[in-house]
Design a protein around this motif. Sequence first.
Motif, PDB file in Angstrom:
ATOM      1  N   TRP B 294     -43.633 -11.144   1.919  1.00 19.81           N
ATOM      2  CA  TRP B 294     -43.022 -12.451   2.220  1.00 19.81           C
ATOM      3  C   TRP B 294     -43.943 -13.617   1.866  1.00 19.81           C
ATOM      4  N   GLY B 295     -45.227 -13.336   1.584  1.00 23.79           N
ATOM      5  CA  GLY B 295     -46.180 -14.425   1.344  1.00 23.79           C
ATOM      6  C   GLY B 295     -46.711 -14.406  -0.077  1.00 23.79           C
ATOM      7  N   GLY B 306     -37.730  -6.611   9.060  1.00 19.92           N
ATOM      8  CA  GLY B 306     -38.554  -7.578   9.782  1.00 19.92           C
ATOM      9  C   GLY B 306     -38.177  -9.024   9.480  1.00 19.92           C
ATOM     10  N   ALA B 307     -39.029  -9.928   9.970  1.00 19.68           N
ATOM     11  CA  ALA B 307     -38.776 -11.357   9.814  1.00 19.68           C
ATOM     12  C   ALA B 307     -40.051 -12.050   9.345  1.00 19.68           C
ATOM     13  N   VAL B 308     -39.899 -13.261   8.850  1.00 21.02           N
ATOM     14  CA  VAL B 308     -41.036 -14.082   8.428  1.00 21.02           C
ATOM     15  C   VAL B 308     -41.846 -14.455   9.677  1.00 21.02           C
ATOM     16  N   PRO B 309     -43.158 -14.248   9.669  1.00 18.92           N
ATOM     17  CA  PRO B 309     -43.939 -14.545  10.876  1.00 18.92           C
ATOM     18  C   PRO B 309     -44.063 -16.051  11.139  1.00 18.92           C
ATOM     19  N   ASP B 310     -44.451 -16.360  12.377  1.00 17.98           N
ATOM     20  CA  ASP B 310     -44.610 -17.754  12.773  1.00 17.98           C
ATOM     21  C   ASP B 310     -46.097 -18.107  12.749  1.00 17.98           C
ATOM     22  N   PRO B 311     -46.491 -19.061  11.902  1.00 21.04           N
ATOM     23  CA  PRO B 311     -47.923 -19.426  11.850  1.00 21.04           C
ATOM     24  C   PRO B 311     -48.475 -19.835  13.213  1.00 21.04           C
ATOM     25  N   LYS B 312     -47.614 -20.363  14.087  1.00 17.76           N
ATOM     26  CA  LYS B 312     -48.087 -20.816  15.414  1.00 17.76           C
ATOM     27  C   LYS B 312     -48.727 -19.683  16.202  1.00 17.76           C
ATOM     28  N   ALA B 313     -48.326 -18.442  15.881  1.00 19.33           N
ATOM     29  CA  ALA B 313     -48.868 -17.308  16.624  1.00 19.33           C
ATOM     30  C   ALA B 313     -50.270 -16.927  16.144  1.00 19.33           C
ATOM     31  N   GLU B 314     -50.756 -17.568  15.079  1.00 21.66           N
ATOM     32  CA  GLU B 314     -52.082 -17.233  14.522  1.00 21.66           C
ATOM     33  C   GLU B 314     -53.171 -18.054  15.217  1.00 21.66           C
ATOM     34  N   PRO B 315     -54.095 -17.401  15.914  1.00 21.54           N
ATOM     35  CA  PRO B 315     -55.112 -18.149  16.653  1.00 21.54           C
ATOM     36  C   PRO B 315     -56.158 -18.844  15.770  1.00 21.54           C
ATOM     37  N   ASP B 316     -56.532 -18.230  14.640  1.00 23.83           N
ATOM     38  CA  ASP B 316     -57.581 -18.799  13.768  1.00 23.83           C
ATOM     39  C   ASP B 316     -57.013 -19.981  12.967  1.00 23.83           C
ATOM     40  N   GLY B 317     -57.651 -21.131  13.100  1.00 24.54           N
ATOM     41  CA  GLY B 317     -57.140 -22.365  12.496  1.00 24.54           C
ATOM     42  C   GLY B 317     -57.005 -22.308  10.986  1.00 24.54           C
ATOM     43  N   ALA B 318     -58.060 -21.788  10.314  1.00 24.80           N
ATOM     44  CA  ALA B 318     -58.024 -21.732   8.850  1.00 24.80           C
ATOM     45  C   ALA B 318     -56.905 -20.805   8.380  1.00 24.80           C
ATOM     46  N   LYS B 319     -56.757 -19.666   9.089  1.00 20.34           N
ATOM     47  CA  LYS B 319     -55.701 -18.719   8.726  1.00 20.34           C
ATOM     48  C   LYS B 319     -54.319 -19.313   8.975  1.00 20.34           C
ATOM     49  N   ARG B 320     -54.217 -20.071  10.081  1.00 19.49           N
ATOM     50  CA  ARG B 320     -52.926 -20.693  10.422  1.00 19.49           C
ATOM     51  C   ARG B 320     -52.528 -21.660   9.304  1.00 19.49           C
ATOM     52  N   ALA B 321     -53.487 -22.458   8.846  1.00 21.19           N
ATOM     53  CA  ALA B 321     -53.192 -23.433   7.794  1.00 21.19           C
ATOM     54  C   ALA B 321     -52.783 -22.711   6.515  1.00 21.19           C
ATOM     55  N   GLN B 322     -53.466 -21.620   6.230  1.00 22.10           N
ATOM     56  CA  GLN B 322     -53.159 -20.879   5.010  1.00 22.10           C
ATOM     57  C   GLN B 322     -51.756 -20.255   5.092  1.00 22.10           C
ATOM     58  N   LEU B 323     -51.410 -19.761   6.267  1.00 21.99           N
ATOM     59  CA  LEU B 323     -50.087 -19.175   6.505  1.00 21.99           C
ATOM     60  C   LEU B 323     -48.986 -20.224   6.322  1.00 21.99           C
ATOM     61  N   SER B 324     -49.234 -21.399   6.861  1.00 21.74           N
ATOM     62  CA  SER B 324     -48.238 -22.477   6.736  1.00 21.74           C
ATOM     63  C   SER B 324     -48.057 -22.852   5.271  1.00 21.74           C
ATOM     64  N   MET B 326     -48.534 -20.899   2.724  1.00 22.88           N
ATOM     65  CA  MET B 326     -47.780 -19.808   2.078  1.00 22.88           C
ATOM     66  C   MET B 326     -46.281 -19.967   2.302  1.00 22.88           C
ATOM     67  N   LEU B 327     -45.908 -20.227   3.561  1.00 25.57           N
ATOM     68  CA  LEU B 327     -44.473 -20.317   3.859  1.00 25.57           C
ATOM     69  C   LEU B 327     -43.861 -21.525   3.152  1.00 25.57           C
ATOM     70  N   ALA B 328     -44.628 -22.624   3.081  1.00 27.04           N
ATOM     71  CA  ALA B 328     -44.126 -23.803   2.369  1.00 27.04           C
ATOM     72  C   ALA B 328     -43.925 -23.462   0.899  1.00 27.04           C
ATOM     73  N   TYR B 329     -44.920 -22.773   0.315  1.00 23.85           N
ATOM     74  CA  TYR B 329     -44.812 -22.408  -1.101  1.00 23.85           C
ATOM     75  C   TYR B 329     -43.621 -21.481  -1.321  1.00 23.85           C
ATOM     76  N   MET B 330     -43.465 -20.527  -0.408  1.00 29.16           N
ATOM     77  CA  MET B 330     -42.409 -19.527  -0.570  1.00 29.16           C
ATOM     78  C   MET B 330     -41.034 -20.072  -0.155  1.00 29.16           C
ATOM     79  N   GLY B 331     -40.999 -21.245   0.471  1.00 27.38           N
ATOM     80  CA  GLY B 331     -39.719 -21.805   0.901  1.00 27.38           C
ATOM     81  C   GLY B 331     -39.064 -20.969   1.981  1.00 27.38           C
ATOM     82  N   LEU B 332     -39.869 -20.467   2.901  1.00 30.33           N
ATOM     83  CA  LEU B 332     -39.360 -19.623   3.977  1.00 30.33           C
ATOM     84  C   LEU B 332     -39.646 -20.281   5.318  1.00 30.33           C
ATOM     85  N   ALA B 333     -38.787 -19.994   6.310  1.00 28.37           N
ATOM     86  CA  ALA B 333     -38.971 -20.559   7.640  1.00 28.37           C
ATOM     87  C   ALA B 333     -39.446 -19.469   8.591  1.00 28.37           C
ATOM     88  N   PRO B 334     -40.327 -19.813   9.559  1.00 27.20           N
ATOM     89  CA  PRO B 334     -40.762 -18.821  10.542  1.00 27.20           C
ATOM     90  C   PRO B 334     -39.546 -18.192  11.227  1.00 27.20           C
TER      91      PRO B 334
END
Lengths: 207, 470
Positions: B294-295, B306-324, B326-334
């Motif tokens: 999905w990413g 399964g479903a697209v994960p929610d970046p909000k559930a990611e505790p590490d800030g850098a990883k959360r930003a990277q996840l967001s 990815m989803l923006a690039y992929m045009g997918l919603a949590p």
Amino acid sequence: MEKFTTLTAIAAPLPLANVDTDKIIPARFLKTIRRSGLGVHLFDTLRYDVEGRERADFVLNREPYRRAQILIAHENFGCGSSREHAPWALLDFGIRAVIAPDFADIFYNNCFKNGILPIRLPRAVIDTLIGDASQGDNARLTIDLARQVVVRPNGEEIYFDINPFRKHSLLNGLDDIGQTLRHEARITSFEEARRAAQPWLPAIAPV
Amino acid sequence: MSGAKPRTLFDKIWDAHVVERLPDGTCILYIDRHLVHEVTSPQAFEGLRAAGRAVRRPEATIAVVDHNVPTSDRRAGISEEESRIQVETLEKNVAEFGVPYFPLLDERQGIVHVIGPEQGIILPGMTVVCGDSHTSTHGALGALAFGIGTSEVEHVLATQTLLQQPAQNMLIEVSGRLPPGTTAKDLILAIIGCIGTAGGTGHVIEYAGEAVRELDMAGRMTVCNMSIEAGARAGLIAPDETTFTWIAGRPYAPRGENFARACTYWRSLASDPGAPFDKVVRLNASEIAPMVTWGTSPETVAPITGAVPDPKAEPDGAKRAQLSRMLAYMGLAPGQKLAEVAIDVVFIGSCTNGRIEDIRAAAAIAKGRRVAANVRALVVPGSGLVKKQAEAEGLDRVLLDAGFEWREPGCSMCLGMNPDKLAPGQRSASTSNRNFEGRQGPGGRTHLVSPAMAAAAAITGRLADVREFL
Ligand code: SF4
């Protein structure tokens, strides 16, 4: 290959993990038959918008980082394809050293062949160096390969590890092929022994 | 050899190829086979020329064009100028240096990692390199095979060796059996999801266990192919009767008495009982479902249910930003269900899944069905011989009748160096190996799946669970 001894230069922060070689240089720029000229395409999609204009928010489009010779990034830098165009593009832009917690293996190897020094340091140290690199004109680091240290702007020295063979080649700008060919007699005797032991190994006939 | 230290498959192949161990531990490693393609070789040949060096063993080398070539009718040549120059440069180089070559119009032409095994050029126990990261594919035959950069291509051309540091050993043992609808592709995607894209860094992965033994050679190649996506230097599977049967009779394979002798040696390569591994991972195949990424990294993978994960559930800030990002690039919603994601393009092919077994799997799903309106679906065989075999089996008709395009062999939309590209924003279900940003064309969005899953996506017009088609 150009020697690498010491370097004092602007360091650019690129706090991203898994920067893949498609990101460093997309496939459409691999159609060249030369090593040079790839610097303008370095980080193409991060650096330019769809119309080809520079994205103001990308670090290498800002001063003083346009002159950066050191790049600091997060985990698994250079993952993906084996394209040596990635280090060629970095080098052509002016980057001589990349500092990250770890690198993908092929990219790591490719750097040494082009006089680029990849330095592995723990993530906590990377975070400190990214802090240093974020200070604009003061974002200058010194790398002393002979002593294996990165010197921070405040003078603190950070030791890094490097394989001695690679260090020696880089310090002296030595070409690997020349070094290997000094063992040519060994290669020839190895080949003969192998042919005798495994006669089933077929030759590929020219077509 | 009582008392000898137990060794892994990797250790045995490595030890058999060390020409010289330098004082610091760097080894001069002998290379048995060198595969060459047009994108990563021009600068290497140029280097040889500049230094006045020859190719040491042209007869251990094979060249082919694959990355740049058009997959439409090619009798008129290549219209795109830079691609044509790269192909012509290779042709000039192989002629000048005497390197064996399969030209564009030869039926043996195809993706370098498909044609090597297909011709019997790659055999167990060999060391194999290519200026291409997916050289790991050949580990399926029990050969130590890894990708190298262009400077190393030049090094191998000139010396038939490489300077290497030994790798560490990693064992991935997969017990149980893959459930219906899941394939080698789902297995390797699940493995990458489990260990991550840097999970194998510095290691050679040996795949073992019941589920791996049960795989056919095509499946084993799919698994080893994507070892690089797990960061590994190479993937390996111990050669066994499946391997030997598959190799027997191929054009460059040994014959008669030589083949029997070779098999005896190949059998001795398996890891010894008790051989030490630096890392061990165990999985159960029976728990694996059809997978889809999905990413924009192959480790961002989930079961199709399964479903697209929610970046909000990611505790590490850098990883959360990277996840967001990815989803923006992929045009997918949590939270979006993966089986509800509509697609525009289906690509079936590549060195991961461009073999005859893959095309059969896609055709089995496509048979008697239609590609959804608005979906473009391409099938690109991995080689001219795969194409010929598929046509002999009537698979091209099945696919064409269903509305798929049936194309000429090459890398094609796996990396979009030829005209087969995604347009910005377009979304694909693809059987290739990388879902990086822009990999299949600038702005393109890639979901990696198995061939059967790709065919199911073509028919439904969305990411779909192939098990609904069984
Ligand atoms: S099919 Fe894709 S991954 Fe395989 S060799 Fe070609 S470009 Fe590389």
